[in-house]
Design an enzyme around this catalytic site. Structure first.
Site, mmCIF file in Angstrom:
data_model
loop_
_atom_site.group_PDB
_atom_site.id
_atom_site.type_symbol
_atom_site.label_atom_id
_atom_site.label_comp_id
_atom_site.label_asym_id
_atom_site.label_seq_id
_atom_site.Cartn_x
_atom_site.Cartn_y
_atom_site.Cartn_z
ATOM 1 N N SER A 124 0.849 -1.202 0.000
ATOM 2 C CA SER A 124 0.000 0.000 0.000
ATOM 3 C C SER A 124 0.881 1.247 0.000
ATOM 4 O O SER A 124 2.001 1.211 0.515
ATOM 5 C CB SER A 124 -0.864 0.018 1.259
ATOM 6 O OG SER A 124 -1.527 1.251 1.390
ATOM 7 N N TYR A 142 -0.610 -0.683 10.602
ATOM 8 C CA TYR A 142 -0.951 -1.041 9.216
ATOM 9 C C TYR A 142 0.122 -0.505 8.273
ATOM 10 O O TYR A 142 0.643 -1.230 7.420
ATOM 11 C CB TYR A 142 -2.329 -0.458 8.857
ATOM 12 C CG TYR A 142 -2.726 -0.695 7.416
ATOM 13 C CD1 TYR A 142 -3.243 -1.923 7.015
ATOM 14 C CD2 TYR A 142 -2.576 0.303 6.448
ATOM 15 C CE1 TYR A 142 -3.596 -2.156 5.687
ATOM 16 C CE2 TYR A 142 -2.930 0.089 5.127
ATOM 17 C CZ TYR A 142 -3.445 -1.146 4.748
ATOM 18 O OH TYR A 142 -3.795 -1.368 3.430
HETATM 19 N N1 NAP Z 1 -8.838 -0.671 -0.651
HETATM 20 C C1 NAP Z 1 -7.826 0.161 -0.447
HETATM 21 O O1 NAP Z 1 -7.986 1.408 -0.391
HETATM 22 C C2 NAP Z 1 -6.418 -0.397 -0.361
HETATM 23 C C3 NAP Z 1 -5.345 0.492 -0.576
HETATM 24 C C4 NAP Z 1 -4.053 0.010 -0.500
HETATM 25 C C5 NAP Z 1 -3.821 -1.320 -0.201
HETATM 26 N N2 NAP Z 1 -4.886 -2.154 0.019
HETATM 27 C C6 NAP Z 1 -4.580 -3.562 0.341
HETATM 28 O O2 NAP Z 1 -5.171 -4.398 -0.625
HETATM 29 C C7 NAP Z 1 -5.360 -5.707 -0.082
HETATM 30 C C8 NAP Z 1 -6.754 -6.171 -0.466
HETATM 31 O O3 NAP Z 1 -7.701 -5.329 0.169
HETATM 32 P P1 NAP Z 1 -9.038 -4.885 -0.569
HETATM 33 O O4 NAP Z 1 -9.030 -3.424 -0.665
HETATM 34 O O5 NAP Z 1 -9.227 -5.689 -1.780
HETATM 35 O O6 NAP Z 1 -10.085 -5.252 0.577
HETATM 36 P P2 NAP Z 1 -11.347 -6.212 0.611
HETATM 37 O O7 NAP Z 1 -12.284 -5.925 -0.503
HETATM 38 O O8 NAP Z 1 -11.883 -6.099 2.011
HETATM 39 O O9 NAP Z 1 -10.724 -7.680 0.402
HETATM 40 C C9 NAP Z 1 -9.933 -8.271 1.386
HETATM 41 C C10 NAP Z 1 -9.792 -9.738 1.070
HETATM 42 O O10 NAP Z 1 -8.937 -10.335 2.034
HETATM 43 C C11 NAP Z 1 -9.556 -11.503 2.570
HETATM 44 N N3 NAP Z 1 -9.109 -11.679 3.936
HETATM 45 C C12 NAP Z 1 -9.159 -10.784 4.964
HETATM 46 N N4 NAP Z 1 -8.669 -11.319 6.080
HETATM 47 C C13 NAP Z 1 -8.289 -12.584 5.769
HETATM 48 C C14 NAP Z 1 -7.726 -13.655 6.517
HETATM 49 N N5 NAP Z 1 -7.480 -13.551 7.847
HETATM 50 N N6 NAP Z 1 -7.463 -14.811 5.886
HETATM 51 C C15 NAP Z 1 -7.740 -14.967 4.569
HETATM 52 N N7 NAP Z 1 -8.270 -13.986 3.814
HETATM 53 C C16 NAP Z 1 -8.560 -12.817 4.424
HETATM 54 C C17 NAP Z 1 -11.053 -11.229 2.444
HETATM 55 O O11 NAP Z 1 -11.812 -12.422 2.294
HETATM 56 P P3 NAP Z 1 -12.628 -13.172 3.458
HETATM 57 O O12 NAP Z 1 -13.322 -12.146 4.287
HETATM 58 O O13 NAP Z 1 -13.560 -14.086 2.694
HETATM 59 O O14 NAP Z 1 -11.604 -13.943 4.203
HETATM 60 C C18 NAP Z 1 -11.095 -10.501 1.100
HETATM 61 O O15 NAP Z 1 -11.118 -11.421 0.047
HETATM 62 C C19 NAP Z 1 -5.117 -5.582 1.422
HETATM 63 O O16 NAP Z 1 -3.841 -6.087 1.734
HETATM 64 C C20 NAP Z 1 -5.137 -4.076 1.656
HETATM 65 O O17 NAP Z 1 -4.325 -3.726 2.743
HETATM 66 C C21 NAP Z 1 -6.171 -1.730 -0.060
#
Ligand code: NAP
Length: 247
Positions: free
Chosen positions: A137, A147
């Site tokens: 990120s 984080y």
């Molecule tokens: N959205 C943003 O603004 C943003 C910005 C920068 C970086 N990121 C990073 O991008 C990555 C993906 O996030 P996203 O934005 O796509 O969020 P998201 O839509 O909430 O997706 C998160 C995914 O991670 C899975 N997950 C969460 N905890 C888990 C665990 N303990 N074990 C296995 N799977 C788990 C969830 O599935 P289940 O609930 O089914 O387990 C879901 O598929 C993260 O690392 C986040 O830090 C996000």
């Protein structure tokens, strides 16, 4: 058919990556905690005519993480791409969080990334090719809270692998998105209502940027014009000024 294993494949960036790789003809191993939702995602990928496998695992749980590790290192079923997309954030300041939540955050954003990368690399090196994308990120450049520290770790860890992997045919990338429209903010309880629309990225734009940067050999990928200058800016500005800007 090449095979990709994607964690966090039920939602957001992980799901967008899985969809994109299926579109390119990859067989997919989909990993997350929500089994029925993962099965639904596997069914959605059927339109691409690729093979799908569902692996239900909570990456914060050592035994369940082990099942993903075993799948990744199985020489009989080689995995060509690993996308570590699973993750979550904590909206509250460090002083107000439960330490168990902090531990879970480190387990998923740091320990799982290291363990799964470690499991995937030997086979890739032996086969002379492979790709590991770790979703980090831009928060990692901002040095704020656990984080941000975990994301700084993920980026530094990935950059550190580059020399070691030179000449092996294996590519690594730390994908560093800025704010992206996914379930992330609702899940963590972040109040994002007042953040202007132009700041937000779309998941497909993030995946597109990652793939473009892999093609260019760029190890740290920061998709979107909104965030392009952030890494250089945070390196150039003194930490005290950065803290004032963040406030
Ligand atoms: N959205 C943003 O603004 C943003 C910005 C920068 C970086 N990121 C990073 O991008 C990555 C993906 O996030 P996203 O934005 O796509 O969020 P998201 O839509 O909430 O997706 C998160 C995914 O991670 C899975 N997950 C969460 N905890 C888990 C665990 N303990 N074990 C296995 N799977 C788990 C969830 O599935 P289940 O609930 O089914 O387990 C879901 O598929 C993260 O690392 C986040 O830090 C996000």
């Amino acid at each position: 058919m090449p095979t990709a294993l994607v964690t966090g494949a039920t939602s957001g960036i992980g799901w967008a990556y899985a969809r994109r790789l299926a579109h390119q003809g990859f067989d997919l191993v989909l990993v997350a905690r929500d089994g029925p939702r993962l099965e639904g995602r596997a069914e959605e990928l059927a339109v691409y005519g690729v093979g799908t496998e569902v692996l239900v695992a909570d990456l914060a749980d050592r035994e369940q993480l082990r099942s993903v590790e075993v799948r990744l290192s199985d020489p009989a079923r080689p995995v060509d791409w690993l996308v570590s997309g699973a993750g979550f954030g904590l909206a509250t300041p460090f002083g107000e969080t439960d330490v168990r939540d902090e531990e879970r955050l480190l387990d998923v954003l740091v320990r799982a990334v290291v363990v799964l990368t470690k499991a995937a690399l030997p086979g890739m090196v032996e086969r002379g090719g492979g790709t590991v994308v770790t979703v980090s990120s831009v928060a990692g450049f901002l040095r704020r809270g656990t984080y941000s520290a975990a994301k700084a770790y993920a980026t530094a860890f990935t950059e550190g692998l580059v020399e070691e992997l030179r000449g092996t045919g294996v590519r690594v990338q730390a994908l560093c998105p800025g704010l992206t429209r996914t379930e992330f903010h609702a899940r963590s309880g972040d109040d994002v209502d007042r953040i202007p629309g132009w700041v937000w990225l779309d998941v497909d734009q993030v995946v597109e940027g990652s793939l473009r940067d892999l093609g260019r050999g760029r190890v740290v990928s920061v998709p979107g014009w909104q965030y392009a200058a952030l890494p250089a800016f945070t390196r150039a500005v003194p930490p005290s000024l950065l803290r004032r800007i963040r406030r």
